[in-house]
Motif scaffolding. Sequence first.
Motif, mmCIF file in Angstrom:
data_model
loop_
_atom_site.group_PDB
_atom_site.id
_atom_site.type_symbol
_atom_site.label_atom_id
_atom_site.label_comp_id
_atom_site.label_asym_id
_atom_site.label_seq_id
_atom_site.Cartn_x
_atom_site.Cartn_y
_atom_site.Cartn_z
ATOM 1 N N SER A 1 0.835 -1.209 0.000
ATOM 2 C CA SER A 1 0.000 0.000 0.000
ATOM 3 C C SER A 1 0.867 1.255 0.000
ATOM 4 O O SER A 1 0.469 2.278 -0.566
ATOM 5 N N GLN A 2 2.059 1.171 0.591
ATOM 6 C CA GLN A 2 2.984 2.300 0.485
ATOM 7 C C GLN A 2 3.356 2.537 -0.976
ATOM 8 O O GLN A 2 3.360 3.679 -1.448
ATOM 9 N N LYS A 3 3.664 1.467 -1.678
ATOM 10 C CA LYS A 3 4.050 1.581 -3.091
ATOM 11 C C LYS A 3 2.905 2.156 -3.925
ATOM 12 O O LYS A 3 3.119 3.027 -4.778
ATOM 13 N N ILE A 4 1.695 1.693 -3.658
ATOM 14 C CA ILE A 4 0.532 2.226 -4.371
ATOM 15 C C ILE A 4 0.361 3.718 -4.081
ATOM 16 O O ILE A 4 0.129 4.522 -4.992
ATOM 17 N N ALA A 5 0.508 4.087 -2.813
ATOM 18 C CA ALA A 5 0.391 5.497 -2.442
ATOM 19 C C ALA A 5 1.455 6.335 -3.147
ATOM 20 O O ALA A 5 1.180 7.449 -3.607
ATOM 21 N N LEU A 6 2.668 5.793 -3.247
ATOM 22 C CA LEU A 6 3.746 6.504 -3.946
ATOM 23 C C LEU A 6 3.432 6.692 -5.424
ATOM 24 O O LEU A 6 3.794 7.708 -6.023
ATOM 25 N N CYS A 7 2.766 5.721 -6.020
ATOM 26 C CA CYS A 7 2.398 5.816 -7.441
ATOM 27 C C CYS A 7 1.263 6.813 -7.662
ATOM 28 O O CYS A 7 1.191 7.456 -8.710
ATOM 29 N N LEU A 8 0.387 6.935 -6.669
ATOM 30 C CA LEU A 8 -0.780 7.799 -6.815
ATOM 31 C C LEU A 8 -0.519 9.255 -6.437
ATOM 32 O O LEU A 8 -1.232 10.150 -6.896
ATOM 33 N N TYR A 9 0.482 9.489 -5.600
ATOM 34 C CA TYR A 9 0.719 10.853 -5.122
ATOM 35 C C TYR A 9 2.200 11.168 -5.139
ATOM 36 O O TYR A 9 3.003 10.435 -4.561
ATOM 37 N N ARG A 10 2.542 12.243 -5.811
ATOM 38 C CA ARG A 10 3.912 12.768 -5.818
ATOM 39 C C ARG A 10 3.830 14.250 -5.494
ATOM 40 O O ARG A 10 3.493 15.066 -6.338
ATOM 41 N N GLY A 11 4.073 14.583 -4.266
ATOM 42 C CA GLY A 11 4.009 15.968 -3.842
ATOM 43 C C GLY A 11 4.701 16.105 -2.508
ATOM 44 O O GLY A 11 5.516 15.263 -2.128
ATOM 45 N N PRO A 12 4.369 17.167 -1.802
ATOM 46 C CA PRO A 12 4.984 17.361 -0.489
ATOM 47 C C PRO A 12 4.702 16.173 0.444
ATOM 48 O O PRO A 12 3.593 15.641 0.467
ATOM 49 N N TYR A 13 5.727 15.779 1.161
ATOM 50 C CA TYR A 13 5.621 14.710 2.177
ATOM 51 C C TYR A 13 5.200 13.362 1.586
ATOM 52 O O TYR A 13 4.535 12.576 2.237
ATOM 53 N N THR A 14 5.599 13.107 0.352
ATOM 54 C CA THR A 14 5.211 11.874 -0.332
ATOM 55 C C THR A 14 5.558 10.638 0.484
ATOM 56 O O THR A 14 4.708 9.764 0.705
#
Length: 141
Positions: free
Chosen positions: A33-46
């Motif tokens: 789920s961390q990897k999925i979150a990284l793929c979905l969001y690239r911004g501050p505090y990624t």
Amino acid sequence: MSDGALEAPPGGARLVAWYAAFAAISIVANLGSQKIALCLYRGPYTVALSVCVGTAVGLVVKYVLDKSHIFRHEDRSLGHGIRTFVLYVVMGIGTTFVFWIFEFGADAIFHTEAARFMGGAIGLTAGYFTKYQLDKRFVFA
């Protein structure tokens, strides 16, 4: 296994094997789920946000597996269930810090996603050893 649920053995080596398998499932859920979150969001505090997402997903997965298959715990009421979950979370605060120290430490030292995930896996594994004892004594007693 009359109701189709996995039967966790009451103790011994089989319990350790089930607990280890469920810990592995939770680690995969957390890091995945961390990897999925990284793929979905690239911004501050990624990275921090992805670790929080992974922590939450891993927590819920581990709670459901531990509650039903390791400790065979049944809630007496909604209030009892909420109390049990809150205790589970509280008992996991220290072990979560261990996990975060390993994950963020590996990231600070090696500056790669692979190292951060490896640090996270090591931290989660270390934390789960302590978490079992806390849960057995205080959460599902």
